[in-house]
Design a protein around this motif. Structure first.
Motif, mmCIF file in Angstrom:
data_model
loop_
_atom_site.group_PDB
_atom_site.id
_atom_site.type_symbol
_atom_site.label_atom_id
_atom_site.label_comp_id
_atom_site.label_asym_id
_atom_site.label_seq_id
_atom_site.Cartn_x
_atom_site.Cartn_y
_atom_site.Cartn_z
ATOM 1 N N ALA A 138 18.509 -9.003 -59.124
ATOM 2 C CA ALA A 138 19.338 -8.345 -60.279
ATOM 3 C C ALA A 138 19.260 -6.892 -60.417
ATOM 4 C CB ALA A 138 19.175 -9.129 -61.541
ATOM 5 N N LEU A 139 17.933 -6.553 -60.232
ATOM 6 C CA LEU A 139 17.409 -5.117 -60.499
ATOM 7 C C LEU A 139 18.009 -4.464 -59.360
ATOM 8 C CD1 LEU A 139 13.694 -5.303 -61.545
ATOM 9 C CD2 LEU A 139 15.816 -4.432 -62.855
ATOM 10 N N ASP A 140 18.124 -4.875 -58.054
ATOM 11 C CA ASP A 140 18.504 -4.190 -56.937
ATOM 12 C C ASP A 140 20.143 -4.097 -56.949
ATOM 13 O OD1 ASP A 140 16.087 -3.656 -55.914
ATOM 14 O OD2 ASP A 140 16.300 -5.521 -54.511
ATOM 15 N N PHE A 141 20.762 -5.022 -57.795
ATOM 16 C CA PHE A 141 22.382 -5.082 -57.738
ATOM 17 C C PHE A 141 22.624 -3.971 -58.826
ATOM 18 C CE2 PHE A 141 26.274 -6.169 -59.746
ATOM 19 C CZ PHE A 141 27.000 -6.705 -58.709
ATOM 20 N N GLN A 142 21.877 -3.932 -59.936
ATOM 21 C CA GLN A 142 21.850 -2.756 -60.772
ATOM 22 C C GLN A 142 21.719 -1.266 -60.461
ATOM 23 O OE1 GLN A 142 23.131 -3.344 -64.018
ATOM 24 N NE2 GLN A 142 23.323 -1.175 -64.053
ATOM 25 N N THR A 143 20.823 -1.189 -59.299
ATOM 26 C CA THR A 143 20.675 0.075 -58.668
ATOM 27 C C THR A 143 21.795 0.499 -57.899
ATOM 28 O OG1 THR A 143 18.142 -0.435 -58.636
ATOM 29 C CG2 THR A 143 19.018 1.329 -57.167
ATOM 30 N N SER A 144 22.210 -0.455 -57.180
ATOM 31 C CA SER A 144 23.431 -0.166 -56.357
ATOM 32 C C SER A 144 24.645 0.393 -57.139
ATOM 33 C CB SER A 144 23.823 -1.295 -55.329
ATOM 34 O OG SER A 144 22.987 -1.379 -54.201
ATOM 35 N N LEU A 145 24.769 -0.517 -58.228
ATOM 36 C CA LEU A 145 25.811 -0.260 -59.106
ATOM 37 C C LEU A 145 25.879 1.243 -59.538
ATOM 38 C CD1 LEU A 145 28.446 -1.742 -60.177
ATOM 39 C CD2 LEU A 145 26.989 -2.543 -61.982
ATOM 40 N N THR A 146 24.656 1.358 -60.283
ATOM 41 C CA THR A 146 24.375 2.714 -60.590
ATOM 42 C C THR A 146 24.598 4.012 -59.539
ATOM 43 O OG1 THR A 146 22.661 1.762 -62.247
ATOM 44 C CG2 THR A 146 22.564 4.480 -61.675
ATOM 45 N N LEU B 198 26.598 -4.422 -52.746
ATOM 46 C CA LEU B 198 27.083 -5.129 -53.998
ATOM 47 C C LEU B 198 27.525 -6.421 -53.557
ATOM 48 C CD1 LEU B 198 28.355 -2.256 -56.140
ATOM 49 C CD2 LEU B 198 26.468 -3.636 -56.615
ATOM 50 N N ARG B 199 28.454 -6.568 -52.650
ATOM 51 C CA ARG B 199 29.167 -7.952 -52.343
ATOM 52 C C ARG B 199 27.844 -8.785 -51.643
ATOM 53 N NH1 ARG B 199 33.836 -6.148 -48.616
ATOM 54 N NH2 ARG B 199 33.844 -4.164 -49.624
ATOM 55 N N LEU B 200 26.996 -8.421 -51.110
ATOM 56 C CA LEU B 200 26.015 -9.183 -50.506
ATOM 57 C C LEU B 200 25.060 -9.779 -51.639
ATOM 58 C CD1 LEU B 200 25.026 -10.478 -47.890
ATOM 59 C CD2 LEU B 200 23.407 -8.637 -47.240
ATOM 60 N N ARG B 201 24.487 -8.776 -52.391
ATOM 61 C CA ARG B 201 23.736 -9.284 -53.577
ATOM 62 C C ARG B 201 24.679 -10.184 -54.484
ATOM 63 N NH1 ARG B 201 18.979 -7.485 -52.741
ATOM 64 N NH2 ARG B 201 18.669 -5.451 -52.057
ATOM 65 N N ALA B 202 25.481 -10.131 -54.654
ATOM 66 C CA ALA B 202 26.333 -11.037 -55.378
ATOM 67 C C ALA B 202 26.329 -12.438 -54.745
ATOM 68 C CB ALA B 202 27.718 -10.641 -55.806
ATOM 69 N N GLU B 203 26.472 -12.538 -53.668
ATOM 70 C CA GLU B 203 26.352 -13.780 -52.718
ATOM 71 C C GLU B 203 25.027 -14.327 -52.772
ATOM 72 O OE1 GLU B 203 27.796 -16.923 -51.254
ATOM 73 O OE2 GLU B 203 28.928 -15.298 -51.845
ATOM 74 N N ARG B 204 24.189 -13.263 -52.541
ATOM 75 C CA ARG B 204 22.802 -13.830 -52.595
ATOM 76 C C ARG B 204 22.250 -14.271 -54.152
ATOM 77 N NH1 ARG B 204 16.887 -10.870 -52.556
ATOM 78 N NH2 ARG B 204 15.615 -12.550 -51.924
ATOM 79 N N THR B 205 22.973 -13.719 -55.285
ATOM 80 C CA THR B 205 22.624 -14.375 -56.669
ATOM 81 C C THR B 205 22.992 -15.750 -56.681
ATOM 82 O OG1 THR B 205 22.851 -12.267 -57.567
ATOM 83 C CG2 THR B 205 23.291 -14.143 -59.087
ATOM 84 N N LYS B 206 24.196 -16.047 -55.850
ATOM 85 C CA LYS B 206 24.781 -17.483 -56.042
ATOM 86 C C LYS B 206 23.731 -18.271 -55.350
ATOM 87 C CE LYS B 206 29.645 -16.119 -55.930
ATOM 88 N NZ LYS B 206 30.774 -16.007 -54.817
ATOM 89 N N VAL B 207 23.216 -17.736 -53.954
ATOM 90 C CA VAL B 207 22.258 -18.777 -53.214
ATOM 91 C C VAL B 207 20.968 -19.232 -54.100
ATOM 92 C CG1 VAL B 207 20.809 -18.810 -51.154
ATOM 93 C CG2 VAL B 207 23.134 -18.014 -51.157
ATOM 94 N N LEU B 208 20.484 -17.849 -54.630
ATOM 95 C CA LEU B 208 18.879 -18.126 -55.460
ATOM 96 C C LEU B 208 19.436 -18.901 -56.808
ATOM 97 C CD1 LEU B 208 17.918 -14.482 -55.170
ATOM 98 C CD2 LEU B 208 17.215 -16.538 -54.054
#
Length: 126
Positions: A102-110, A16-26
């Motif tokens: 975003a989908l992968d983030f939601q999956t990990s959050l689930t 989740l932390r890494l996906r959030a950081e990737r969101t910022k980069v994208l």
């Protein structure tokens, strides 16, 4: 007896932390779609997650996700169709990567949510 929530969440805490950081980069890539000479960047998610979970200090994480963009192993994206102004951002590619992230983030959050609900049931004796 105490519960260690970082162990309960497993790899999803780091993901989740890494996906959030990737969101910022994208998002930065999308914001600079019209900037001449801007080089699109991305995080190699699989390698960065392996480094975070495995404690491999070679990628700048050292087993702990240092979410400082300067400390990360950001890679340049190779464009499919290079532009004349040197900008390597391709809007369609960035939007697709952003949506998948975003989908992968939601999956990990689930998964984390399901794990915490299971722990709550166990604590309540259900």
């Amino acid at each position: 007896m105490s519960i260690d929530f970082s162990k309960a969440a497993g790899v999803h805490d780091d993901a989740l932390r890494l996906r959030a950081e990737r969101t910022k980069v994208l998002a930065s890539n999308v914001a600079n779609v019209s900037t001449p000479g801007y080089q699109a960047r991305d995080i190699d998610f699989a390698a960065s997650l392996r480094a975070a979970v495995g404690g491999d200090a070679g990628d700048g994480f050292g087993g702990d996700l240092a979410l400082d963009t300067g400390a990360q192993d950001l890679r340049y994206r190779v464009p499919y169709h290079p532009s004349q102004d040197g900008n390597t951002v391709e809007l369609g590619v960035e939007q697709a990567a952003f949506a998948q992230n975003a989908l992968d983030f939601q999956t990990s959050l689930t998964f984390v949510n399901m794990k915490l609900k299971g722990l709550a049931k166990a604590i309540n004796g259900q």
